[in-house]
Design a protein around this motif. Structure first.
Motif, PDB file in Angstrom:
ATOM      1  N   GLN A  13       4.624   6.960 -12.562  1.00 42.55           N
ATOM      2  CA  GLN A  13       4.791   8.542 -12.548  1.00 42.55           C
ATOM      3  C   GLN A  13       3.352   8.883 -11.989  1.00 42.55           C
ATOM      4  N   ALA A  14       3.517   9.983 -11.553  1.00 45.17           N
ATOM      5  CA  ALA A  14       2.420  10.944 -10.967  1.00 45.17           C
ATOM      6  C   ALA A  14       1.268  10.869 -12.001  1.00 45.17           C
ATOM      7  N   GLY A  15       0.136  10.658 -11.566  1.00 44.30           N
ATOM      8  CA  GLY A  15      -1.058  10.305 -12.347  1.00 44.30           C
ATOM      9  C   GLY A  15      -1.294   9.083 -13.016  1.00 44.30           C
ATOM     10  N   GLY A  16      -0.434   8.429 -12.523  1.00 44.68           N
ATOM     11  CA  GLY A  16      -0.729   6.763 -13.020  1.00 44.68           C
ATOM     12  C   GLY A  16      -1.431   5.965 -11.892  1.00 44.68           C
ATOM     13  N   SER A  17      -1.543   4.699 -12.154  1.00 45.34           N
ATOM     14  CA  SER A  17      -2.298   3.804 -11.321  1.00 45.34           C
ATOM     15  C   SER A  17      -1.660   2.517 -10.948  1.00 45.34           C
ATOM     16  N   LEU A  18      -2.165   1.906  -9.829  1.00 40.33           N
ATOM     17  CA  LEU A  18      -1.510   0.739  -9.431  1.00 40.33           C
ATOM     18  C   LEU A  18      -2.732  -0.053  -8.635  1.00 40.33           C
ATOM     19  N   ARG A  19      -2.630  -1.252  -8.856  1.00 42.81           N
ATOM     20  CA  ARG A  19      -3.444  -1.893  -8.229  1.00 42.81           C
ATOM     21  C   ARG A  19      -2.788  -3.089  -7.167  1.00 42.81           C
ATOM     22  N   LEU A  20      -3.044  -2.873  -5.701  1.00 44.64           N
ATOM     23  CA  LEU A  20      -2.541  -3.783  -4.685  1.00 44.64           C
ATOM     24  C   LEU A  20      -3.453  -4.983  -4.307  1.00 44.64           C
ATOM     25  N   SER A  21      -2.705  -6.086  -4.141  1.00 42.98           N
ATOM     26  CA  SER A  21      -3.751  -7.118  -3.595  1.00 42.98           C
ATOM     27  C   SER A  21      -3.002  -7.698  -2.477  1.00 42.98           C
ATOM     28  N   CYS A  22      -4.043  -8.187  -1.560  1.00 40.86           N
ATOM     29  CA  CYS A  22      -3.624  -8.820  -0.334  1.00 40.86           C
ATOM     30  C   CYS A  22      -4.312 -10.223  -0.122  1.00 40.86           C
ATOM     31  N   THR A  23      -3.737 -11.231  -0.223  1.00 41.03           N
ATOM     32  CA  THR A  23      -4.347 -12.716   0.062  1.00 41.03           C
ATOM     33  C   THR A  23      -4.218 -13.131   1.315  1.00 41.03           C
ATOM     34  N   ALA A  24      -5.373 -13.477   1.995  1.00 41.18           N
ATOM     35  CA  ALA A  24      -5.539 -13.901   3.029  1.00 41.18           C
ATOM     36  C   ALA A  24      -5.595 -15.316   3.254  1.00 41.18           C
ATOM     37  N   SER A  25      -5.127 -16.105   4.534  1.00 41.11           N
ATOM     38  CA  SER A  25      -4.909 -17.501   4.673  1.00 41.11           C
ATOM     39  C   SER A  25      -6.402 -18.124   4.919  1.00 41.11           C
ATOM     40  N   ARG A  26      -7.222 -17.255   5.359  1.00 40.64           N
ATOM     41  CA  ARG A  26      -8.553 -17.553   5.527  1.00 40.64           C
ATOM     42  C   ARG A  26      -9.365 -16.134   5.553  1.00 40.64           C
ATOM     43  N   LYS A  27     -10.977 -16.361   5.316  1.00 36.85           N
ATOM     44  CA  LYS A  27     -11.546 -15.079   5.198  1.00 36.85           C
ATOM     45  C   LYS A  27     -11.598 -14.168   6.388  1.00 36.85           C
ATOM     46  N   PRO A  28     -11.009 -13.053   6.538  1.00 36.20           N
ATOM     47  CA  PRO A  28     -11.089 -12.113   7.465  1.00 36.20           C
ATOM     48  C   PRO A  28     -12.461 -11.431   7.755  1.00 36.20           C
ATOM     49  N   ASP A  29     -12.518 -11.166   8.911  1.00 34.21           N
ATOM     50  CA  ASP A  29     -13.916 -10.247   9.171  1.00 34.21           C
ATOM     51  C   ASP A  29     -13.563  -8.594   8.632  1.00 34.21           C
ATOM     52  N   SER A  30     -12.775  -8.041   9.324  1.00 33.45           N
ATOM     53  CA  SER A  30     -12.333  -6.822   9.118  1.00 33.45           C
ATOM     54  C   SER A  30     -10.905  -6.518   8.251  1.00 33.45           C
ATOM     55  N   MET A  31     -10.867  -5.395   7.182  1.00 31.51           N
ATOM     56  CA  MET A  31      -9.747  -5.451   6.468  1.00 31.51           C
ATOM     57  C   MET A  31      -9.289  -4.056   6.337  1.00 31.51           C
ATOM     58  N   ALA A  32      -8.022  -3.978   6.118  1.00 30.30           N
ATOM     59  CA  ALA A  32      -7.816  -2.370   5.928  1.00 30.30           C
ATOM     60  C   ALA A  32      -6.569  -2.175   4.968  1.00 30.30           C
ATOM     61  N   TRP A  33      -6.043  -1.222   4.479  1.00 28.22           N
ATOM     62  CA  TRP A  33      -4.791  -0.861   4.078  1.00 28.22           C
ATOM     63  C   TRP A  33      -4.124   0.217   4.794  1.00 28.22           C
ATOM     64  N   PHE A  34      -2.823   0.054   5.196  1.00 29.17           N
ATOM     65  CA  PHE A  34      -2.170   1.250   5.853  1.00 29.17           C
ATOM     66  C   PHE A  34      -0.932   1.563   5.236  1.00 29.17           C
ATOM     67  N   ARG A  35      -0.242   2.711   5.320  1.00 31.02           N
ATOM     68  CA  ARG A  35       0.752   2.895   4.721  1.00 31.02           C
ATOM     69  C   ARG A  35       1.521   3.747   5.669  1.00 31.02           C
ATOM     70  N   GLN A  36       3.029   3.674   5.170  1.00 32.84           N
ATOM     71  CA  GLN A  36       3.976   4.135   6.252  1.00 32.84           C
ATOM     72  C   GLN A  36       5.352   4.715   5.320  1.00 32.84           C
ATOM     73  N   THR A  37       5.562   5.834   5.708  1.00 36.11           N
ATOM     74  CA  THR A  37       7.043   6.434   5.242  1.00 36.11           C
ATOM     75  C   THR A  37       7.999   6.455   6.535  1.00 36.11           C
ATOM     76  N   PRO A  38       9.294   6.581   6.282  1.00 35.44           N
ATOM     77  CA  PRO A  38      10.163   6.578   7.308  1.00 35.44           C
ATOM     78  C   PRO A  38      10.140   7.632   8.089  1.00 35.44           C
ATOM     79  N   GLY A  39      10.032   7.433   9.414  1.00 39.40           N
ATOM     80  CA  GLY A  39      10.106   8.547  10.307  1.00 39.40           C
ATOM     81  C   GLY A  39       8.488   9.099  10.705  1.00 39.40           C
ATOM     82  N   LYS A  40       7.567   8.381   9.914  1.00 37.97           N
ATOM     83  CA  LYS A  40       6.206   8.704  10.429  1.00 37.97           C
ATOM     84  C   LYS A  40       5.398   7.633  10.797  1.00 37.97           C
ATOM     85  N   GLU A  41       4.185   7.877  11.512  1.00 35.37           N
ATOM     86  CA  GLU A  41       3.469   6.923  11.805  1.00 35.37           C
ATOM     87  C   GLU A  41       2.627   6.229  10.833  1.00 35.37           C
ATOM     88  N   ARG A  42       2.218   5.006  10.898  1.00 36.76           N
ATOM     89  CA  ARG A  42       1.579   4.227   9.982  1.00 36.76           C
ATOM     90  C   ARG A  42       0.087   4.946   9.983  1.00 36.76           C
TER      91      ARG A  42
END
Length: 121
Positions: A13-42
């Motif tokens: 619900q609005a006002g709440g919290s979530l924690r996303l994790s991303c596990t990589a197969s090896r240690k990357p140099d640069s990382m980022a989070w993106f998001r996308q909704t239908p019909g819109k650019e990432r």
């Protein structure tokens, strides 16, 4: 090659919290989070470089925090005070060594499969 796997999405619900994790197969140099909704650019939500410098898109500043767990080759996105407009598929991305403030979507050649975040009002 870097294989990325996201987890932690869900519905909240609005006002709440979530924690996303991303596990990589090896240690990357640069990382980022993106998001996308239908019909819109990432959209680039936030970035973190090898020196742990971060950037955030304006709409999430003060609410989202990106961090790394180097021991686990993991990227974390802590999302607080979530809003319905944060609803999207969230993707983890990895790329070569670039200063965080210089990263663009083209920086990233490796992508996860995405995890859905849904925020209800």
């Amino acid at each position: 090659q870097v294989h990325l796997v996201e987890s932690g999405g869900g519905s909240v619900q609005a006002g709440g919290s979530l924690r996303l994790s991303c596990t990589a197969s090896r240690k990357p140099d640069s990382m980022a989070w993106f998001r996308q909704t239908p019909g819109k650019e990432r959209e680039m939500v936030g970035t973190i470089d090898s020196d742990d410098r971060t950037t955030y898109t304006d709409s999430v500043k003060g609410r989202f925090t990106i961090s790394k767990d180097n021991a686990k080759n993991s990227l974390i996105l802590q999302m607080n005070s979530l809003k319905p407009e944060d609803t999207a598929m969230y993707y983890c991305a990895a790329g070569p060594l670039v200063c965080s403030r210089l990263m663009t979507p083209r920086t990233f050649g490796y992508w996860g499969q995405g995890t859905q975040v849904t925020v209800s009002s």
